[in-house]
Design an enzyme around this catalytic site. Structure first.
Site, PDB file in Angstrom:
ATOM      1  N   ASN A  32       0.833  -1.068   0.040  1.00 27.92           N
ATOM      2  CA  ASN A  32       0.134   0.119   0.018  1.00 27.92           C
ATOM      3  C   ASN A  32       1.009   1.296  -0.003  1.00 27.92           C
ATOM      4  O   ASN A  32       0.869   2.205   0.830  1.00 27.92           O
ATOM      5  CB  ASN A  32      -0.917  -0.017   1.127  1.00 27.92           C
ATOM      6  CG  ASN A  32      -1.984   1.217   1.195  1.00 27.92           C
ATOM      7  OD1 ASN A  32      -2.064   2.018   1.846  1.00 27.92           O
ATOM      8  ND2 ASN A  32      -2.792   0.955  -0.017  1.00 27.92           N
ATOM      9  N   LEU A  33       1.802   1.307  -0.992  1.00 27.26           N
ATOM     10  CA  LEU A  33       2.848   2.266  -0.941  1.00 27.26           C
ATOM     11  C   LEU A  33       2.530   3.590  -1.191  1.00 27.26           C
ATOM     12  O   LEU A  33       1.593   3.905  -2.109  1.00 27.26           O
ATOM     13  CB  LEU A  33       3.937   1.837  -2.046  1.00 27.26           C
ATOM     14  CG  LEU A  33       4.205   0.457  -1.781  1.00 27.26           C
ATOM     15  CD1 LEU A  33       5.499  -0.048  -3.135  1.00 27.26           C
ATOM     16  CD2 LEU A  33       5.033   0.080  -0.528  1.00 27.26           C
ATOM     17  N   HIS A  37       7.148   5.566   1.573  1.00 28.02           N
ATOM     18  CA  HIS A  37       7.823   4.318   0.978  1.00 28.02           C
ATOM     19  C   HIS A  37       8.925   4.637  -0.164  1.00 28.02           C
ATOM     20  O   HIS A  37      10.001   4.182  -0.410  1.00 28.02           O
ATOM     21  CB  HIS A  37       6.721   3.316   0.609  1.00 28.02           C
ATOM     22  CG  HIS A  37       5.895   2.916   1.547  1.00 28.02           C
ATOM     23  ND1 HIS A  37       4.667   3.177   1.683  1.00 28.02           N
ATOM     24  CD2 HIS A  37       6.140   1.946   2.756  1.00 28.02           C
ATOM     25  CE1 HIS A  37       4.152   2.483   2.510  1.00 28.02           C
ATOM     26  NE2 HIS A  37       4.975   1.947   3.458  1.00 28.02           N
ATOM     27  N   GLN A  61       3.382  -9.992  13.262  1.00 31.82           N
ATOM     28  CA  GLN A  61       3.550  -8.837  13.947  1.00 31.82           C
ATOM     29  C   GLN A  61       2.116  -8.078  14.545  1.00 31.82           C
ATOM     30  O   GLN A  61       2.129  -6.760  15.036  1.00 31.82           O
ATOM     31  CB  GLN A  61       4.380  -7.570  13.430  1.00 31.82           C
ATOM     32  CG  GLN A  61       3.833  -7.139  12.142  1.00 31.82           C
ATOM     33  CD  GLN A  61       4.935  -6.395  11.288  1.00 31.82           C
ATOM     34  OE1 GLN A  61       5.861  -6.953  10.759  1.00 31.82           O
ATOM     35  NE2 GLN A  61       4.625  -4.998  11.076  1.00 31.82           N
ATOM     36  N   GLN A 150      12.339   6.732   9.786  1.00 35.01           N
ATOM     37  CA  GLN A 150      12.209   7.589  10.914  1.00 35.01           C
ATOM     38  C   GLN A 150      10.619   7.510  11.592  1.00 35.01           C
ATOM     39  O   GLN A 150      10.408   7.733  12.863  1.00 35.01           O
ATOM     40  CB  GLN A 150      13.014   8.661  10.801  1.00 35.01           C
ATOM     41  CG  GLN A 150      13.251   9.333  12.238  1.00 35.01           C
ATOM     42  CD  GLN A 150      13.531  10.704  12.187  1.00 35.01           C
ATOM     43  OE1 GLN A 150      14.154  11.327  11.511  1.00 35.01           O
ATOM     44  NE2 GLN A 150      12.487  11.357  12.761  1.00 35.01           N
ATOM     45  N   ASP A 152       8.692   5.420  11.866  1.00 40.17           N
ATOM     46  CA  ASP A 152       8.491   4.181  12.974  1.00 40.17           C
ATOM     47  C   ASP A 152       9.840   4.197  13.908  1.00 40.17           C
ATOM     48  O   ASP A 152      10.502   3.227  13.835  1.00 40.17           O
ATOM     49  CB  ASP A 152       8.177   2.942  12.146  1.00 40.17           C
ATOM     50  CG  ASP A 152       7.029   2.915  11.436  1.00 40.17           C
ATOM     51  OD1 ASP A 152       5.917   2.905  11.889  1.00 40.17           O
ATOM     52  OD2 ASP A 152       7.072   2.987  10.327  1.00 40.17           O
ATOM     53  N   GLN A 155      10.798   1.143  15.961  1.00 36.90           N
ATOM     54  CA  GLN A 155      11.308   0.101  15.152  1.00 36.90           C
ATOM     55  C   GLN A 155      12.670   0.424  14.656  1.00 36.90           C
ATOM     56  O   GLN A 155      13.377  -0.822  14.508  1.00 36.90           O
ATOM     57  CB  GLN A 155      10.173  -0.028  13.964  1.00 36.90           C
ATOM     58  CG  GLN A 155      10.485  -1.149  12.912  1.00 36.90           C
ATOM     59  CD  GLN A 155       9.609  -1.056  11.924  1.00 36.90           C
ATOM     60  OE1 GLN A 155       8.562  -1.733  12.011  1.00 36.90           O
ATOM     61  NE2 GLN A 155       9.696  -0.690  10.712  1.00 36.90           N
ATOM     62  N   SER A 188       0.065   4.317   5.650  1.00 33.28           N
ATOM     63  CA  SER A 188      -1.054   3.444   4.789  1.00 33.28           C
ATOM     64  C   SER A 188      -2.309   3.517   5.289  1.00 33.28           C
ATOM     65  O   SER A 188      -3.438   3.081   5.031  1.00 33.28           O
ATOM     66  CB  SER A 188      -0.536   2.006   4.827  1.00 33.28           C
ATOM     67  OG  SER A 188       0.563   1.879   4.083  1.00 33.28           O
ATOM     68  N   ARG A 189      -2.152   3.722   6.869  1.00 29.94           N
ATOM     69  CA  ARG A 189      -3.444   3.635   7.486  1.00 29.94           C
ATOM     70  C   ARG A 189      -4.286   4.958   7.588  1.00 29.94           C
ATOM     71  O   ARG A 189      -5.527   5.191   8.177  1.00 29.94           O
ATOM     72  CB  ARG A 189      -3.159   3.544   9.083  1.00 29.94           C
ATOM     73  CG  ARG A 189      -2.579   1.815   9.198  1.00 29.94           C
ATOM     74  CD  ARG A 189      -2.652   1.505  10.803  1.00 29.94           C
ATOM     75  NE  ARG A 189      -2.425   0.140  11.086  1.00 29.94           N
ATOM     76  CZ  ARG A 189      -1.247  -0.615  11.150  1.00 29.94           C
ATOM     77  NH1 ARG A 189       0.149   0.024  11.504  1.00 29.94           N
ATOM     78  NH2 ARG A 189      -1.281  -1.537  11.440  1.00 29.94           N
TER      79      ARG A 189
HETATM   80  P1  AMP Z   1       5.297  -0.269   6.362  1.00 25.71           P
HETATM   81  O1  AMP Z   1       4.951  -0.538   4.834  1.00 25.71           O
HETATM   82  O2  AMP Z   1       4.210   0.752   7.034  1.00 25.71           O
HETATM   83  O3  AMP Z   1       5.759  -1.508   7.124  1.00 25.71           O
HETATM   84  O4  AMP Z   1       6.392   0.602   6.148  1.00 25.71           O
HETATM   85  C1  AMP Z   1       7.657   0.207   5.377  1.00 25.71           C
HETATM   86  C2  AMP Z   1       8.817   1.012   5.782  1.00 25.71           C
HETATM   87  O5  AMP Z   1       8.378   2.497   5.253  1.00 25.71           O
HETATM   88  C3  AMP Z   1       9.357   1.343   7.181  1.00 25.71           C
HETATM   89  O6  AMP Z   1      10.774   1.521   7.189  1.00 25.71           O
HETATM   90  C4  AMP Z   1       8.524   2.515   7.693  1.00 25.71           C
HETATM   91  O7  AMP Z   1       9.176   2.989   8.635  1.00 25.71           O
HETATM   92  C5  AMP Z   1       8.616   3.494   6.445  1.00 25.71           C
HETATM   93  N1  AMP Z   1       7.658   4.470   6.228  1.00 25.71           N
HETATM   94  C6  AMP Z   1       6.367   4.330   6.678  1.00 25.71           C
HETATM   95  N2  AMP Z   1       5.900   5.570   6.293  1.00 25.71           N
HETATM   96  C7  AMP Z   1       6.742   6.409   6.168  1.00 25.71           C
HETATM   97  C8  AMP Z   1       6.777   7.830   6.237  1.00 25.71           C
HETATM   98  N3  AMP Z   1       5.958   8.646   5.918  1.00 25.71           N
HETATM   99  N4  AMP Z   1       8.295   8.622   5.603  1.00 25.71           N
HETATM  100  C9  AMP Z   1       9.145   7.669   5.570  1.00 25.71           C
HETATM  101  N5  AMP Z   1       9.105   6.070   5.956  1.00 25.71           N
HETATM  102  C10 AMP Z   1       7.740   5.687   6.035  1.00 25.71           C
END
Ligand code: AMP
Length: 285
Positions: A32-33, A37, A61, A150, A152, A155, A188-189
């Protein structure tokens, strides 16, 4: 762009690249990029010859009452975006491919001092699920560098510690938070938000910025600043504030002064959506 659904097929490609001496950058995602991302993809491309992006909604998770079943899955659109971003390879495994035994009994236990607090305290087991899948993905992709957001923050701190403590030969690159024009951190949320909630949501970042400005102007009454921020968010229409807190940027321990790098971390709830955001304040920048 190649899409691999099987571990073994991806391994063949990775081996070929390694033989040619190419460096490999890796961006793990749950799909859900959005542009956040894609900014990670850009960083990977800037520092490596070949880039692998994984898209995998990792069941282990999510807690039993969380949104695993309804998490947005948009693989076709994701592939289009990744192809337009000139990504070399997408790894899109099924749950059965990643967890062929039906369960994953061997776990990588995330750093205890970093998991007993904040997101780890609210989502028991979440970070063990993250470190387990990330370690597994690292073993499959064998990247030289991996990029994490950053956004998350906890994480990222846990992954950095895992890589250091397990001596994994992988450089971890931290990517700045991608935001919408009004400041809301991309997630994505965010699509769970109603039109009205979406209007309220950017106030979260504004409130964190207000705390940052106050600290940079010499205010060290962190708990007062965080309580005032909580009150103002609730008054603005947020349903709950899980936490707003100022922490040591490395250990995530509470701090009472700004004599080291610190991070202002927040999680709020708007309707059924949890929003995470943070601001990192580097002491000597
Ligand atoms: P996710 O698909 O939400 O698990 O995120 C995958 C990666 O994208 C993780 O390293 C997240 O921290 C990063 N990420 C998610 N949202 C953002 C954002 N708004 N800016 C930068 N990195 C993000």
């Amino acid at each position: 762009m190649q899409v691999f659904e099987q571990v073994n097929a991806l391994r063949v490609q990775i081996l070929e690249w390694k033989k040619k001496g190419y460096s490999i950058g890796f961006v793990p995602t749950m799909g859900n990029l959005h542009n956040g991302h894609l900014s990670l993809v850009k960083l990977a491309q800037q520092s490596c010859d070949k880039v692998v992006v994984s898209v995998f909604v990792n069941p282990i998770q999510f807690g039993p009452d969380e949104d695993y079943a309804s998490y947005p899955r948009t693989i076709e659109l994701d592939q289009k975006k990744l192809s337009e971003s000139q990504v070399d390879t997408v790894f899109y495994p099924s749950v059965e491919e990643m967890y062929p035994n039906g369960t994953q009994q061997t776990r990588v236990q995330a750093t205890e001092s970093l998991t007993g607090l904040l997101e780890g305290a609210i989502r028991p087991g979440h970070f063990d699920g993250v470190t387990t899948v990330v370690c597994k993905l690292f073993n499959i992709v064998q990247p030289d560098k991996a990029i994490f957001g950053q956004k998350d923050y906890q994480q990222l701190a846990i992954i950095k510690t895992m890589v250091a403590e397990l001596s994994l030969p992988i450089g971890i690159i931290s990517a700045p938070i991608g935001r919408d024009l009004d400041g809301l951190a991309l997630s994505s949320r965010n699509q769970y938000l109603s039109v009205q909630q979406r209007k309220v949501a950017p106030k979260f970042h504004t409130v964190l910025q207000d705390i940052a400005h106050a600290i940079e102007s010499g205010n060290t009454q962190f708990s007062d600043l965080c309580s005032a921020a909580t009150d103002s968010l609730l008054a603005e229409g947020f349903d709950e504030v899980d936490y707003i807190t100022v922490r040591d940027a490395k250990t995530l321990a509470p701090v009472t002064n700004y004599e080291q790098d610190i991070v202002i971390l927040g999680v709020v709830i708007l309707g059924k959506t949890r929003l995470l955001d943070n601001i990192l304040l580097l002491k000597n920048s």
